[in-house]
Design an enzyme around this catalytic site. Sequence first.
Site, mmCIF file in Angstrom:
data_model
loop_
_atom_site.group_PDB
_atom_site.id
_atom_site.type_symbol
_atom_site.label_atom_id
_atom_site.label_comp_id
_atom_site.label_asym_id
_atom_site.label_seq_id
_atom_site.Cartn_x
_atom_site.Cartn_y
_atom_site.Cartn_z
ATOM 1 N N GLN A 174 0.732 -1.105 -0.155
ATOM 2 C CA GLN A 174 -0.010 0.072 0.043
ATOM 3 C C GLN A 174 0.781 1.405 -0.068
ATOM 4 O O GLN A 174 1.190 1.673 1.133
ATOM 5 C CB GLN A 174 -0.865 0.048 1.053
ATOM 6 N N PHE A 175 1.237 1.904 -1.329
ATOM 7 C CA PHE A 175 1.830 2.983 -1.432
ATOM 8 C C PHE A 175 1.445 4.172 -0.736
ATOM 9 O O PHE A 175 1.954 5.201 -0.391
ATOM 10 C CB PHE A 175 2.319 3.151 -2.662
ATOM 11 N N THR A 176 -0.104 4.251 -0.409
ATOM 12 C CA THR A 176 -0.911 5.449 -0.197
ATOM 13 C C THR A 176 -0.321 5.750 1.543
ATOM 14 O O THR A 176 -0.643 6.793 2.014
ATOM 15 C CB THR A 176 -2.406 5.111 -0.151
#
Length: 150
Positions: free
Chosen positions: A78-80
């Site tokens: 999850q890059f967010t």
Amino acid sequence: MRAIIQRVTEASCVVEGKTTGSIDTGFLVLLGIEDSDTPDDLDWLSQKIVNMRIFGDENDLMNKSLADVGGDILLISQFTLFAATKKGNRPGFTRAARPDKAIPLYEQMIAKLSSLLQKEIKTGIFGADMKINLVNDGPVTIMMDTKNKE
């Protein structure tokens, strides 16, 4: 590296209508990888995840780890987790590692967690549009960042 660890009674990941990973008791781990992350960050974080004692014992105190309860891990990239939100209303993601760096570290995290727990780690699909279903137990949610080890 950042991780959101959620103690769950069940969790699953669905991509394009197909379940890619599903667990019962264990941890749903959302993992964010940034450009400055190294294998040392991975080693530290994987040890912390596996040894985190957030399951209840016979006195209802958080004293048991994943191994103690026979729990599993569903690991989701999850890059967010590295969203920059100070300016404006659209988050920026410049701190998040690009796929050429993030994918190998994500795959190394899967292997490391599997080795430490001596079991298969369930996953999503890196970069895919994933639908995550979970029942957060407690709720217990812990955030960890390898840049804040102390």
